[in-house]
Design a protein around this motif. Structure first.
Motif, short mmCIF file in Angstrom:
data_model
loop_
_atom_site.label_atom_id
_atom_site.label_comp_id
_atom_site.label_asym_id
_atom_site.label_seq_id
_atom_site.Cartn_x
_atom_site.Cartn_y
_atom_site.Cartn_z
N LEU A 139 21.66 28.91 20.60
CA LEU A 139 21.84 28.61 22.02
C LEU A 139 20.58 28.93 22.81
N GLY A 140 19.86 29.98 22.45
CA GLY A 140 18.65 30.34 23.15
C GLY A 140 17.54 29.30 23.02
N ALA A 141 17.56 28.56 21.94
CA ALA A 141 16.55 27.52 21.72
C ALA A 141 17.01 26.15 22.19
N ALA A 142 18.23 26.06 22.70
CA ALA A 142 18.79 24.76 23.08
C ALA A 142 18.05 24.12 24.25
N LEU A 143 17.74 24.89 25.28
CA LEU A 143 17.09 24.32 26.46
C LEU A 143 15.68 23.82 26.16
N PRO A 144 14.80 24.64 25.54
CA PRO A 144 13.47 24.11 25.23
C PRO A 144 13.49 22.94 24.25
N THR A 145 14.40 22.98 23.28
CA THR A 145 14.52 21.89 22.31
C THR A 145 14.97 20.61 22.99
N ALA A 162 12.02 17.14 37.58
CA ALA A 162 11.87 18.48 38.14
C ALA A 162 13.20 19.25 38.15
N GLY A 163 14.29 18.62 38.51
CA GLY A 163 15.57 19.31 38.62
C GLY A 163 16.36 19.36 37.33
N LEU A 164 15.87 18.69 36.31
CA LEU A 164 16.62 18.61 35.05
C LEU A 164 16.75 19.96 34.36
N LYS A 165 15.67 20.72 34.32
CA LYS A 165 15.71 22.01 33.64
C LYS A 165 16.71 22.95 34.30
N LYS A 166 16.73 23.01 35.61
CA LYS A 166 17.66 23.89 36.32
C LYS A 166 19.10 23.43 36.11
N ARG A 167 19.34 22.13 36.16
CA ARG A 167 20.69 21.59 35.96
C ARG A 167 21.19 21.90 34.56
N LEU A 168 20.35 21.70 33.54
CA LEU A 168 20.76 21.98 32.16
C LEU A 168 21.02 23.46 31.93
N LEU A 217 14.68 19.75 26.19
CA LEU A 217 13.65 19.23 27.08
C LEU A 217 12.53 18.54 26.31
N SER A 218 12.13 19.10 25.17
CA SER A 218 11.07 18.47 24.40
C SER A 218 11.54 17.16 23.76
N ARG A 219 12.79 17.12 23.30
CA ARG A 219 13.31 15.88 22.71
C ARG A 219 13.53 14.80 23.76
N LEU A 220 13.92 15.21 24.97
CA LEU A 220 14.15 14.22 26.03
C LEU A 220 12.86 13.52 26.43
N LYS A 221 11.75 14.21 26.37
CA LYS A 221 10.47 13.58 26.70
C LYS A 221 10.12 12.48 25.70
N LYS A 222 10.54 12.64 24.45
CA LYS A 222 10.20 11.70 23.39
C LYS A 222 11.20 10.56 23.23
N LEU A 223 12.37 10.65 23.88
CA LEU A 223 13.41 9.63 23.72
C LEU A 223 13.00 8.31 24.36
N PRO A 224 13.37 7.19 23.75
CA PRO A 224 13.15 5.89 24.40
C PRO A 224 14.17 5.69 25.53
N ASP A 225 13.87 4.76 26.42
CA ASP A 225 14.79 4.48 27.53
C ASP A 225 16.13 4.00 26.99
N GLY A 226 17.21 4.50 27.59
CA GLY A 226 18.55 4.13 27.18
C GLY A 226 19.15 5.01 26.10
N ALA A 227 18.37 5.87 25.50
CA ALA A 227 18.86 6.76 24.45
C ALA A 227 19.54 7.98 25.07
#
Length: 86
Positions: free
Chosen positions: A4-10, A61-67, A12-22
């Motif tokens: 769970l402690g690694a869930a947020l950084p993981t 910008a607000g995604l990290k706080k929301r997650l 966020l890093s995967r979301l940057k690499k996702l294609p649109d619509g994924a």
């Protein structure tokens, strides 16, 4: 499954690499609660299901706080989280 402690950084890093619509899903062990984040261009659609059923649209910008808030609410006693890309 990841800690769970690694869930947020993981996430966020995967979301940057996702294609649109994924979609990236973070689920509890029983997979009955969680959060799904769908990438649509520069915005992210965040769908929370479990204790609350809400859908919000966030920028980068607000995604990290929301997650972070959602992870505390949806995974109060979890140690491990399922991560799934769709």
């Amino acid at each position: 499954m990841i800690d769970l402690g690694a869930a947020l950084p993981t996430a966020l890093s995967r979301l940057k690499k996702l294609p649109d619509g994924a979609t990236l899903e973070l689920l509890t062990f029983k997979r009955d609660r969680g959060v799904a984040v769908r990438k649509t261009g520069d915005l992210f659609e965040v769908r929370e299901f479990g204790y609350r059923d809400e859908t919000n649209t966030e920028g980068g910008a607000g995604l990290k706080k929301r997650l972070k808030t959602i992870l505390k609410r949806e995974f109060p006693r979890s140690n491990k989280v399922h991560v799934r890309e769709r």
